[in-house]
Design a protein around this motif. Structure first.
Motif, mmCIF file in Angstrom:
data_model
loop_
_atom_site.group_PDB
_atom_site.id
_atom_site.type_symbol
_atom_site.label_atom_id
_atom_site.label_comp_id
_atom_site.label_asym_id
_atom_site.label_seq_id
_atom_site.Cartn_x
_atom_site.Cartn_y
_atom_site.Cartn_z
ATOM 1 N N ASP A 1 -1.466 9.127 9.409
ATOM 2 C CA ASP A 1 -2.864 8.676 9.390
ATOM 3 C C ASP A 1 -3.126 7.599 10.434
ATOM 4 O O ASP A 1 -3.926 6.678 10.222
ATOM 5 C CB ASP A 1 -3.250 8.152 8.000
ATOM 6 N N TRP B 1 4.342 3.321 8.968
ATOM 7 C CA TRP B 1 4.706 3.114 7.560
ATOM 8 C C TRP B 1 6.213 2.909 7.450
ATOM 9 O O TRP B 1 6.985 3.496 8.203
ATOM 10 C CB TRP B 1 4.312 4.336 6.716
ATOM 11 N N HIS C 1 1.397 5.194 0.530
ATOM 12 C CA HIS C 1 0.713 6.262 1.268
ATOM 13 C C HIS C 1 0.320 7.406 0.347
ATOM 14 O O HIS C 1 -0.830 7.861 0.352
ATOM 15 C CB HIS C 1 1.609 6.786 2.393
ATOM 16 N N GLU D 1 0.862 -1.189 0.000
ATOM 17 C CA GLU D 1 0.000 0.000 0.000
ATOM 18 C C GLU D 1 0.897 1.238 0.000
ATOM 19 O O GLU D 1 1.762 1.390 0.867
ATOM 20 C CB GLU D 1 -0.894 0.004 1.235
#
Length: 309
Positions: free
Chosen positions: A278, A282, A237, A235
Motif C-alpha cells: 500500500d 512495513w 496491515h 498499526e
C-alpha cells in the motif's frame, strides 16, 4: 527432492519448456518469487510477463486479458504463500482460466503447501491438485534443515524430460532388474540424502504431529496480530493468511522504520523482515517456530515499544 523452492520452480519451468518448446511464455504476478522470471531467463525463454498485483494476490481479470493476448504456449505461475505477506492467489479461478485458454499451471506453494495437511486450513489451497506442478519447501512449515525442497507432479510421466541414461549410473539391464534409477528425478548427480531427514520427520511425527505444529504456528501468528491491532502504538496491515504478520509503529515514517529494523538486527535483539505494501514500508514478522509462546510475543512488543521511543 530439490535444494529448495528456487530449484523446484526452475525445474517446473524447464518441464514446461520441454513440453511446449522454446517459445513458451511465462506469466506471473508481481507477487511471485523472483526465481520464476529468473528461471525463464536462465532457460533461454522469452522474458517472463509480470502482471500487477496491487492487492498482493494475482487478480484473475488481468490474467484473463494477458492469456487472451499471449500467442503460443503459456505457463501461468500462481503463488500459495507469497514471500512478502504470505498471501494465497485464488487458485481455482486461475486454474479455470488456464483450462479456458489451454495454459499450463504451476503453483509455487513453497511456503503454504503444507497447509494441505491441516483440516482447519487446507481450504485455503482449494484447487492445488489442478496444477501441472507444485513447489513445496519443507524448510518452512515442515521444519527441515536446508535442503528440503520438493517438486510435485500429478503424473510421473511429466518428469520424462529429465530422463537420462549413463551406463555407470543406470545401466538399462540394472534398471530392468529393479535397481532404483534416480537420474531422471533431478538435474543433479551427486547430491545429499536429503530425503532421509524428511522421511525421518514424517515417521516420527506423522501427519497428525505435523498438522498440530502447523495449526499451533498459525494460531500464534493470529495472536500476535490481535496484540498489535489492539495496541495504540502499532498499526496492523491485515490479519495473517498463514503466519506472516505485517505491522508498523503508528507514527513512524519509512526511514525511521528501516532504521529501527536495522538497529534491532545489529544489536542481535530481534530479526524482523521488511516489505512494501500500500505504498508504505512495513515490518514483517514471519512466525515459523511452533514453540513460540505468548510471553515471547509480549517481549517482542515490549522491545519494539522501548526501541521506538
Amino acid at each position: 527432492v530439490t535444494t529448495g523452492g528456487t530449484e523446484a520452480n526452475q525445474l517446473a519451468v524447464l518441464l514446461a519448456r520441454e513440453r511446449h518448446g522454446p517459445t513458451l511464455s511465462v506469466l506471473h504476478g508481481a507477487n511471485a518469487h523472483h526465481s520464476v522470471p529468473r528461471a525463464a531467463w536462465l532457460l533461454g525463454l522469452p522474458p517472463a510477463t509480470e502482471l500487477p498485483t496491487p492487492t498482493g494476490i494475482l487478480d484473475p481479470a488481468p490474467l484473463a486479458e494477458a492469456l487472451a493476448t499471449t500467442p503460443g504456449p503459456t505457463l501461468v505461475t500462481a503463488t500459495a504463500g507469497t514471500t512478502d505477506a504470505g498471501l494465497i492467489d485464488p487458485i481455482h479461478r486461475i486454474a479455470d482460466l488456464c483450462d479456458r485458454y489451454g495454459a499450463d499451471l504451476h503453483i509455487d506453494a513453497a511456503y503454504g503447501g503444507l497447509l494441505a495437511l491441516s483440516a482447519r486450513h487446507r481450504d485455503k489451497l482449494a484447487g492445488l491438485g489442478r496444477a501441472h506442478s507444485v513447489t513445496i519447501d519443507l524448510h518452512k512449515l515442515g521444519w527441515q534443515p536446508v535442503a528440503a525442497g520438493l517438486l510435485a507432479v500429478p503424473d510421473t510421466t511429466l518428469l520424462t524430460p529429465l530422463a537420462h541414461q549413463a551406463d555407470y549410473l543406470n545401466a538399462t539391464d540394472d534398471t530392468e532388474a529393479g535397481l532404483p534409477d534416480l537420474l531422471g528425478r533431478s538435474l543433479r548427480t551427486t547430491r545429499r540424502p536429503d530425503a532421509l531427514k524428511i522421511a525421518t520427520t514424517l515417521r516420527a511425527l506423522g501427519r497428525d504431529g505435523l498438522t498440530a505444529l502447523i495449526d499451533r504456528t498459525i494460531d500464534t501468528a493470529h495472536h500476535l496480530a490481535r496484540l498489535l491491532d489492539a495496541h495504540p502504538g502499532f498499526e496492523l496491515h491485515a490479519p495473517p493468511t498463514i503466519s506472516t504478520v505485517l505491522f508498523r509503529p503508528t507514527h513512524a515514517d519509512d526511514d525511521h522504520l528501516a532504521t529501527l529494523r536495522r538497529t534491532l538486527l545489529h544489536e542481535g535483539r530481534a530479526v524482523l523482515g521488511r516489505t512494501h505494501a500500500d505504498g508504505r514500508l512495513w515490518l514483517k514478522a514471519t512466525l515459523l517456530n511452533p514453540h513460540t509462546t505468548a510471553e515471547d510475543l509480549d517481549s517482542l512488543i515490549s522491545l519494539l515499544e522501548g526501541t521506538h521511543r
